[in-house]
Design a protein around this motif. Sequence first.
Motif, mmCIF file in Angstrom:
data_model
loop_
_atom_site.group_PDB
_atom_site.id
_atom_site.type_symbol
_atom_site.label_atom_id
_atom_site.label_comp_id
_atom_site.label_asym_id
_atom_site.label_seq_id
_atom_site.Cartn_x
_atom_site.Cartn_y
_atom_site.Cartn_z
ATOM 1 N N TYR A 61 -55.974 -27.204 36.804
ATOM 2 C CA TYR A 61 -57.396 -27.388 36.557
ATOM 3 C C TYR A 61 -57.731 -27.139 35.084
ATOM 4 C CZ TYR A 61 -58.236 -27.259 41.644
ATOM 5 O OH TYR A 61 -58.256 -27.525 42.982
ATOM 6 N N LEU A 62 -57.076 -26.140 34.501
ATOM 7 C CA LEU A 62 -57.336 -25.811 33.102
ATOM 8 C C LEU A 62 -56.993 -26.987 32.192
ATOM 9 C CD1 LEU A 62 -58.235 -23.490 31.209
ATOM 10 C CD2 LEU A 62 -55.816 -22.873 31.003
ATOM 11 N N GLN A 63 -55.921 -27.697 32.506
ATOM 12 C CA GLN A 63 -55.558 -28.886 31.730
ATOM 13 C C GLN A 63 -56.640 -29.954 31.836
ATOM 14 O OE1 GLN A 63 -52.774 -29.461 29.818
ATOM 15 N NE2 GLN A 63 -52.130 -27.335 30.127
ATOM 16 N N ALA A 64 -57.234 -30.061 33.022
ATOM 17 C CA ALA A 64 -58.244 -31.104 33.233
ATOM 18 C C ALA A 64 -59.532 -30.818 32.470
ATOM 19 C CB ALA A 64 -58.544 -31.248 34.724
ATOM 20 N N ILE A 65 -59.893 -29.528 32.299
ATOM 21 C CA ILE A 65 -61.164 -29.196 31.635
ATOM 22 C C ILE A 65 -60.979 -28.826 30.173
ATOM 23 C CG2 ILE A 65 -62.238 -28.460 33.791
ATOM 24 C CD1 ILE A 65 -61.841 -25.561 32.903
ATOM 25 N N ASP A 66 -59.788 -29.000 29.650
ATOM 26 C CA ASP A 66 -59.557 -28.722 28.225
ATOM 27 C C ASP A 66 -60.533 -29.547 27.391
ATOM 28 O OD1 ASP A 66 -58.688 -28.433 25.619
ATOM 29 O OD2 ASP A 66 -56.592 -28.920 26.031
ATOM 30 N N GLY A 69 -58.985 -32.277 25.465
ATOM 31 C CA GLY A 69 -58.123 -33.193 26.195
ATOM 32 C C GLY A 69 -58.850 -34.445 26.646
ATOM 33 N N PRO A 70 -58.173 -35.281 27.424
ATOM 34 C CA PRO A 70 -58.766 -36.560 27.863
ATOM 35 C C PRO A 70 -59.711 -36.436 29.040
ATOM 36 C CG PRO A 70 -56.533 -36.357 28.710
ATOM 37 C CD PRO A 70 -56.765 -35.150 27.841
ATOM 38 N N GLU A 74 -53.167 -35.191 35.916
ATOM 39 C CA GLU A 74 -52.491 -35.475 37.192
ATOM 40 C C GLU A 74 -53.482 -35.889 38.284
ATOM 41 O OE1 GLU A 74 -49.917 -32.281 38.303
ATOM 42 O OE2 GLU A 74 -48.552 -32.588 36.600
ATOM 43 N N GLY A 75 -54.416 -36.751 37.907
ATOM 44 C CA GLY A 75 -55.369 -37.279 38.872
ATOM 45 C C GLY A 75 -56.557 -36.384 39.144
ATOM 46 N N ILE A 76 -56.627 -35.214 38.480
ATOM 47 C CA ILE A 76 -57.757 -34.309 38.636
ATOM 48 C C ILE A 76 -58.664 -34.466 37.424
ATOM 49 C CG2 ILE A 76 -58.489 -31.904 38.886
ATOM 50 C CD1 ILE A 76 -55.705 -31.326 40.032
ATOM 51 N N TYR A 77 -59.942 -34.767 37.629
ATOM 52 C CA TYR A 77 -60.880 -34.993 36.539
ATOM 53 C C TYR A 77 -61.688 -33.726 36.255
ATOM 54 C CZ TYR A 77 -59.738 -39.925 36.877
ATOM 55 O OH TYR A 77 -59.055 -41.109 36.871
ATOM 56 N N ASP A 78 -62.141 -33.614 35.006
ATOM 57 C CA ASP A 78 -62.925 -32.433 34.639
ATOM 58 C C ASP A 78 -64.154 -32.286 35.530
ATOM 59 O OD1 ASP A 78 -64.215 -34.645 33.583
ATOM 60 O OD2 ASP A 78 -64.340 -33.866 31.534
ATOM 61 N N THR A 79 -64.801 -33.397 35.861
ATOM 62 C CA THR A 79 -65.992 -33.327 36.710
ATOM 63 C C THR A 79 -65.654 -32.806 38.105
ATOM 64 O OG1 THR A 79 -65.671 -35.687 37.207
ATOM 65 C CG2 THR A 79 -67.274 -35.115 35.494
ATOM 66 N N ASP A 80 -64.462 -33.127 38.596
ATOM 67 C CA ASP A 80 -64.027 -32.591 39.882
ATOM 68 C C ASP A 80 -63.927 -31.066 39.833
ATOM 69 O OD1 ASP A 80 -63.739 -35.190 40.883
ATOM 70 O OD2 ASP A 80 -61.633 -35.302 40.297
ATOM 71 N N VAL A 81 -63.361 -30.559 38.744
ATOM 72 C CA VAL A 81 -63.187 -29.113 38.606
ATOM 73 C C VAL A 81 -64.547 -28.426 38.489
ATOM 74 C CG1 VAL A 81 -62.135 -27.265 37.230
ATOM 75 C CG2 VAL A 81 -60.922 -29.424 37.550
ATOM 76 N N TYR A 82 -65.465 -29.038 37.716
ATOM 77 C CA TYR A 82 -66.800 -28.446 37.588
ATOM 78 C C TYR A 82 -67.485 -28.364 38.949
ATOM 79 C CZ TYR A 82 -66.084 -29.580 32.638
ATOM 80 O OH TYR A 82 -65.579 -29.682 31.380
ATOM 81 N N GLU A 83 -67.385 -29.415 39.733
ATOM 82 C CA GLU A 83 -67.998 -29.407 41.062
ATOM 83 C C GLU A 83 -67.353 -28.340 41.945
ATOM 84 O OE1 GLU A 83 -67.948 -33.255 42.811
ATOM 85 O OE2 GLU A 83 -69.202 -34.175 41.256
ATOM 86 N N TRP A 84 -66.041 -28.183 41.824
ATOM 87 C CA TRP A 84 -65.319 -27.168 42.591
ATOM 88 C C TRP A 84 -65.802 -25.767 42.223
ATOM 89 C CZ3 TRP A 84 -61.548 -23.844 40.282
ATOM 90 C CH2 TRP A 84 -60.820 -23.061 41.182
ATOM 91 N N ASP A 368 -63.183 -42.858 20.049
ATOM 92 C CA ASP A 368 -63.739 -41.500 20.068
ATOM 93 C C ASP A 368 -62.680 -40.460 19.767
ATOM 94 O OD1 ASP A 368 -65.910 -39.919 20.205
ATOM 95 O OD2 ASP A 368 -65.760 -39.530 22.357
ATOM 96 N N GLY A 369 -61.976 -40.641 18.657
ATOM 97 C CA GLY A 369 -60.874 -39.762 18.297
ATOM 98 C C GLY A 369 -61.313 -38.348 18.038
ATOM 99 N N ALA A 370 -60.303 -37.481 17.840
ATOM 100 C CA ALA A 370 -60.588 -36.049 17.670
ATOM 101 C C ALA A 370 -61.177 -35.770 16.311
ATOM 102 C CB ALA A 370 -59.302 -35.251 17.883
ATOM 103 N N ASN A 371 -62.302 -35.061 16.306
ATOM 104 C CA ASN A 371 -62.908 -34.623 15.056
ATOM 105 C C ASN A 371 -62.133 -33.461 14.482
ATOM 106 O OD1 ASN A 371 -64.868 -36.502 15.190
ATOM 107 N ND2 ASN A 371 -66.469 -35.140 15.922
ATOM 108 N N SER A 372 -62.130 -33.370 13.162
ATOM 109 C CA SER A 372 -61.484 -32.239 12.505
ATOM 110 C C SER A 372 -62.456 -31.578 11.583
ATOM 111 C CB SER A 372 -60.272 -32.709 11.705
ATOM 112 O OG SER A 372 -59.334 -33.326 12.558
#
Length: 372
Positions: A61-66, A69-70, A74-84, A368-372
């Motif tokens: 889950y931590l990888q998904a909400i980084d 990150g993207p 592994e098929g788990i989206y950040d929005t899924d984790v937030y809802e969880w 939408d690349g990474a800002n520095s």
Amino acid sequence: MEFHKNCGPLVSAKAISVLTDGEKDDDATVSVRFNGRCFNIRLSPIFFQNSPETTTLYLKYLQAIDPFGPGEFEGIYDTDVYEWIIDLFEPVFVQLAPEPLPSFNPEKIRSGEAKSLLSEYLFPQTFGCRLEAVNEIFIPRHVDDHGGLVPPRAWLDGDLLDAMEDWTCFVDPSEVEVYFQDPEDALDKIPRRVRVDLDGSGHITTCFFKSWLGQGIGDCPMSKEIKAYGKIHKANFGPDVRVGRLYGVAHDESADTTLGLLLAYIDHRTTLYNAVEDDTPLAMKQKWARQIEDTLKELHRVGVIWGDAKADNVIIDKENNVVITDFEGGHTNGWVDAEKAGTVEGDLQGFQNIMAFLFKHSPDDTSDGANS
């Protein structure tokens, strides 16, 4: 254990930020707004006892909400984790914030009984929580009534603050009214459109509030942007120079800290990045290109560096004119090279890549690349 997506999260609960890299790389704090309050939820394997499967799942889950990150792992989206997370903490939310505060209550806002003030969004009542687990069973816990995080703000250099008094105004956030076209948005949207009496005359001006997303001291990105707008103000550009204007800053006098910018509100349609379609007329593209080039020349003439020059930082207003925005520095990969960031050369490189994108010869990695 398997991931189970929440099937019915609280309607007004919304994850608004994720802070990672705490005491350990596998720590995180997720901030959730609910009924006008903020819940800072700490996540860490140190809170899991005799729960190896839970720990493994959490690290996925931590990888998904980084936040860097993207937004998926592994098929788990950040929005899924937030809802969880929201589903797990629903009993805590309801216990501590059973009803919306008046200034966040859509019905009271709609009837005019209550007004939403910027101060209430920037400094909400905040609770600290953490997610524990014992024997593979999750336990949401309320641990304090302060949340443990300092609200975003910047401590600007005293000389800069003194200079700003000559050309802009300082407004306490309690004197800034937040406006939402749909009052329901007061429950979970971050304020952007605000109304403020800038000079004490009683005349109300609509502004765009650009919030500060972290802590800054001295020559921070907010400082750079204010200095750029100071030069723009001094130049007294005409309407043909397509750039935003700074009307004031939201400033907390009690702590002598600056909380965000009050910019001229632009009734815009979209950004250049989203405006360009296959059927966009060539004449329109040429008009945008000319406006960007002419504006950039004028900015350089008065010593203003755009910095993060990219199509996402060009607004297209309702009359199909461009407005260049964002002068806080940094760069985005694929638009400006890191070694050229913050220079005229970097701006010109960004301009050339914008032209390539505009006329459908897209630069590498413009997504939408990474800002520095």
